[in-house]
Design a protein around this motif. Structure first.
Motif, short mmCIF file in Angstrom:
data_model
loop_
_atom_site.label_atom_id
_atom_site.label_comp_id
_atom_site.label_asym_id
_atom_site.label_seq_id
_atom_site.Cartn_x
_atom_site.Cartn_y
_atom_site.Cartn_z
N LEU A 135 -101.69 46.29 -152.86
CA LEU A 135 -102.65 46.60 -151.80
C LEU A 135 -102.74 45.47 -150.79
O LEU A 135 -102.77 45.71 -149.58
N ALA A 136 -102.76 44.25 -151.29
CA ALA A 136 -102.84 43.10 -150.39
C ALA A 136 -101.57 43.01 -149.54
O ALA A 136 -101.62 42.75 -148.34
N GLY A 137 -100.43 43.23 -150.18
CA GLY A 137 -99.17 43.16 -149.46
C GLY A 137 -99.03 44.24 -148.41
O GLY A 137 -98.37 44.04 -147.38
N ALA A 138 -99.64 45.40 -148.66
CA ALA A 138 -99.54 46.51 -147.70
C ALA A 138 -100.14 46.15 -146.34
O ALA A 138 -99.75 46.71 -145.31
N LEU A 139 -101.09 45.22 -146.33
CA LEU A 139 -101.71 44.82 -145.07
C LEU A 139 -100.70 44.19 -144.12
O LEU A 139 -100.87 44.22 -142.91
N ALA A 140 -99.62 43.61 -144.69
CA ALA A 140 -98.60 42.98 -143.85
C ALA A 140 -97.85 44.00 -143.00
O ALA A 140 -97.20 43.65 -142.02
N PHE A 141 -97.92 45.28 -143.37
CA PHE A 141 -97.24 46.31 -142.61
C PHE A 141 -98.04 46.75 -141.39
O PHE A 141 -97.54 47.54 -140.58
N MET A 142 -99.25 46.27 -141.24
CA MET A 142 -100.09 46.75 -140.15
C MET A 142 -99.55 46.33 -138.79
O MET A 142 -99.56 47.11 -137.84
N ARG A 143 -99.07 45.09 -138.67
CA ARG A 143 -98.49 44.61 -137.40
C ARG A 143 -97.18 43.89 -137.69
O ARG A 143 -97.08 42.68 -137.53
N PRO A 144 -96.18 44.62 -138.10
CA PRO A 144 -94.91 43.97 -138.44
C PRO A 144 -94.21 43.42 -137.20
O PRO A 144 -94.16 44.07 -136.16
N ARG A 145 -93.68 42.22 -137.31
CA ARG A 145 -92.92 41.62 -136.21
C ARG A 145 -91.45 41.90 -136.49
O ARG A 145 -90.71 41.07 -137.01
N ALA A 146 -91.07 43.12 -136.16
CA ALA A 146 -89.80 43.67 -136.64
C ALA A 146 -88.59 42.82 -136.27
O ALA A 146 -87.76 42.50 -137.13
N GLY A 190 -87.20 43.62 -141.15
CA GLY A 190 -87.75 44.08 -139.88
C GLY A 190 -87.78 45.58 -139.78
O GLY A 190 -88.82 46.18 -139.48
N LEU A 191 -86.64 46.23 -140.03
CA LEU A 191 -86.59 47.68 -139.92
C LEU A 191 -87.41 48.34 -141.03
O LEU A 191 -88.06 49.36 -140.80
N ALA A 192 -87.39 47.76 -142.23
CA ALA A 192 -88.17 48.33 -143.34
C ALA A 192 -89.66 48.28 -143.04
O ALA A 192 -90.37 49.28 -143.18
N ALA A 193 -90.14 47.12 -142.61
CA ALA A 193 -91.56 46.99 -142.31
C ALA A 193 -91.97 47.91 -141.17
O ALA A 193 -93.04 48.54 -141.20
N HIS A 194 -91.13 47.99 -140.15
CA HIS A 194 -91.43 48.86 -139.01
C HIS A 194 -91.45 50.32 -139.45
O HIS A 194 -92.32 51.10 -139.02
N SER A 195 -90.53 50.71 -140.33
CA SER A 195 -90.47 52.10 -140.80
C SER A 195 -91.70 52.45 -141.63
O SER A 195 -92.26 53.54 -141.49
N PHE A 196 -92.12 51.56 -142.51
CA PHE A 196 -93.33 51.81 -143.30
C PHE A 196 -94.55 51.89 -142.39
O PHE A 196 -95.45 52.70 -142.62
N HIS A 197 -94.56 51.06 -141.35
CA HIS A 197 -95.68 51.10 -140.42
C HIS A 197 -95.75 52.47 -139.73
O HIS A 197 -96.82 53.09 -139.65
N ILE A 198 -94.60 52.96 -139.25
CA ILE A 198 -94.57 54.25 -138.56
C ILE A 198 -94.98 55.39 -139.48
O ILE A 198 -95.77 56.27 -139.12
N ARG A 423 -80.12 51.92 -130.73
CA ARG A 423 -81.37 51.15 -130.76
C ARG A 423 -82.57 52.07 -130.56
O ARG A 423 -83.21 52.10 -129.51
N THR A 424 -82.89 52.83 -131.61
CA THR A 424 -84.04 53.73 -131.55
C THR A 424 -85.29 53.07 -132.10
O THR A 424 -86.39 53.60 -131.93
N ASP A 425 -85.14 51.96 -132.81
CA ASP A 425 -86.23 51.31 -133.56
C ASP A 425 -86.70 52.18 -134.72
O ASP A 425 -87.77 51.93 -135.28
N TRP A 426 -85.91 53.17 -135.08
CA TRP A 426 -86.15 54.02 -136.25
C TRP A 426 -85.00 53.84 -137.22
O TRP A 426 -83.90 53.43 -136.83
N PRO A 427 -85.22 54.17 -138.49
CA PRO A 427 -84.09 54.18 -139.42
C PRO A 427 -83.14 55.33 -139.07
O PRO A 427 -83.46 56.18 -138.23
N ALA A 428 -81.99 55.35 -139.71
CA ALA A 428 -81.03 56.42 -139.48
C ALA A 428 -81.58 57.72 -140.08
O ALA A 428 -81.69 57.85 -141.29
N CYS A 429 -81.95 58.65 -139.22
CA CYS A 429 -82.59 59.89 -139.68
C CYS A 429 -82.51 60.92 -138.56
O CYS A 429 -82.11 60.61 -137.43
N LEU A 430 -82.90 62.15 -138.86
CA LEU A 430 -82.88 63.20 -137.85
C LEU A 430 -83.81 62.89 -136.68
O LEU A 430 -83.48 63.16 -135.52
#
Length: 453
Positions: A135-146, A190-198, A423-430
């Motif tokens: 739970l504490a670690g999840a807070l780091a996803f709030m503003r990820p510096r991707a 960077g991409l993982a944190a950004h993806s979890f944030h989205i 460079r979509t800033d998204w992971p590889a997905c539809l």
């Protein structure tokens, strides 16, 4: 020489190409100017379907999913009137099997990341102290510096936030591998944190799981049919051999059959390695194309199982076997099949470790794993099984890849790039593919070469 006067040529009829064509139409481009060239005899790109000769069942080459945050893909289906293609869970709800018991990753109708709080507090696969650190670690996803986090691995960054190895394996890696097709130790923080944030930090609605209720190939064919009905041209089994460039400007396309398409406006939606093959040699070694060669592929292993009776009552569940696997009740998702609970689709991401296994070893291992999680499967008879590899499922989002993914606009005038690897800033997905196509269309329209006709 074949001339297509003032045409905009889109290479590839996958979802990036489909989105590009639709976006051009929506902005007023004459449909007669839009031409899609597709190498294969069918649309959809790397998200296609086929009928298994043994069972007669329609199989996808991979079990794709959506999240509620995939708004551009969902909007595209609506604009093209592609119906009954998916359904969203009312709330995210994924049972997770590990070490003899089930727990759940599920949402409540709470704002922001709080929607996951009750599930994480009750997640039985972690100790109370591990739940607290998660739970504490999840807070780091709030503003990820991707971009700044791109240089380190997801696992290393999670460890720096106080996550235990167990929490990483049973929460972040289990979900993250399915999203980014790479394990925590090998993918970009960077991409993982950004993806979890989205997907998970902005509330319960973006986090809802979307499940396809028709074969993906059918959806792509419907989408192309709608475009063709509006006047767009598509040519299947048409292999682009080379993008011809003169004085830093696109002047046409050479096709494998020896013909030539004259055009000054090209949107390439092909995979990154295919782009390097069609570029002139003198351009393939230049930036931004040179960096593309460093992108590696990551495979996905899919296993389809057909039982003689119902063995699964859920839509989907995850298990930690095979380094993380997701099991889908495909017979329920495709209701016309009459196979609810009997026909299962298993997706194993980042599956390099299993490349040396025989198909029989894979089937036997997956069957045993399902039997552990689903008691009804233990005595059920397996009627048929099929292994489907996607060796080039997605690019591997390794640390350092953020800046290797090129922007839409290229140094070659008239050449624009789209695809889930750009460079979509998204992971590889539809969703990333659709967003890239829409971005490419807008970039082309902003160029001097686009004229409304």
């Amino acid at each position: 020489m074949e001339r297509i006067s003032d045409s905009i040529v889109i290479i590839g009829a996958g979802w990036a190409g489909i989105a590009t064509a639709e976006a051009l139409l929506s902005k007023g481009i004459n449909p007669k100017r839009i031409v899609l060239l597709e190498r294969t005899p069918y649309p959809g790109g790397r998200a296609f379907s086929f009928v298994d000769r043994e069972t007669g069942l329609a199989l996808d080459n991979g079990q794709h999913v959506l999240l509620g945050c995939c708004d551009r893909f969902i909007a595209l289906l609506k604009r093209l009137d592609v119906r009954s293609g998916y359904r969203l869970q009312p709330l995210l709800d994924i049972p997770v099997y590990h070490d003899g018991q089930m727990s759940r990753i599920a949402s409540k109708r709470l704002v922001g990341p709080l929607h996951l709080l009750p599930a994480l507090l009750a997640y039985r696969h972690l100790s109370p102290s591990e739940r607290a650190s998660t739970l504490a670690g999840a807070l780091a996803f709030m503003r990820p510096r991707a971009e700044k986090l791109d240089a380190v691995s997801f696992a290393k960054w999670l460890q720096s936030t106080g996550q235990s190895d167990t929490a990483i394996r049973l929460v972040w890696d289990l979900v993250g591998t399915a999203i980014l097709n790479g394990h925590a130790g090998e993918i970009s923080a960077g991409l993982a944190a950004h993806s979890f944030h989205i997907g998970f930090m902005r509330g319960w609605q973006p986090a809802r799981l979307g499940l396809f209720t028709r074969p993906l190939g059918d959806l792509a064919r419907d989408a192309i049919d709608r475009l063709v009905a509006r006047g767009v041209t598509i040519r299947y089994s048409t292999y682009v051999e080379r993008v011809q460039v003169a004085k830093n400007k696109v002047c046409g396309l050479s096709l494998r059959d020896g013909s030539f398409v004259a055009t000054e406006q090209v949107v390439s939606t092909v995979p990154h390695d295919a782009l390097l093959r069609v570029l002139p040699d003198e351009w393939a070694g230049k930036e931004p194309f040179h960096g593309i060669a460093k992108l590696r592929w990551s495979p996905i292993l899919n296993v389809f199982l057909n039982y003689d009776r119902q063995v699964l009552a859920e839509d989907v569940f995850a298990a930690t076997d095979f380094d993380g696997m997701f099991v889908f009740n495909r017979g329920r998702l495709l209701p016309d099949s009459g196979q609810d609970g009997r026909w299962l689709s298993v997706s194993i991401s980042a599956a390099d470790r299993f490349r040396d296994w025989t198909h029989q070893e894979i089937i036997r291992g997956v069957q045993e794993a399902i039997g552990k999680a689903c008691k009804d499967a233990r005595d059920a008879k397996l009627l048929a099984a099929k292994v489907v590899w996607q060796p080039k499922a997605t690019f591997l989002a390794e640390p350092g890849t953020w800046h290797l993914r090129p922007q839409t606009v290229t140094p070659i005038t008239g050449l624009f790039l789209a695809g889930d690897w750009t460079r979509t800033d998204w992971p590889a997905c539809l969703e990333g593919a659709v967003r890239s196509g829409e971005t490419a269309a807008l970039a082309l329209l902003r160029s001097r070469q686009a004229f409304l006709v």
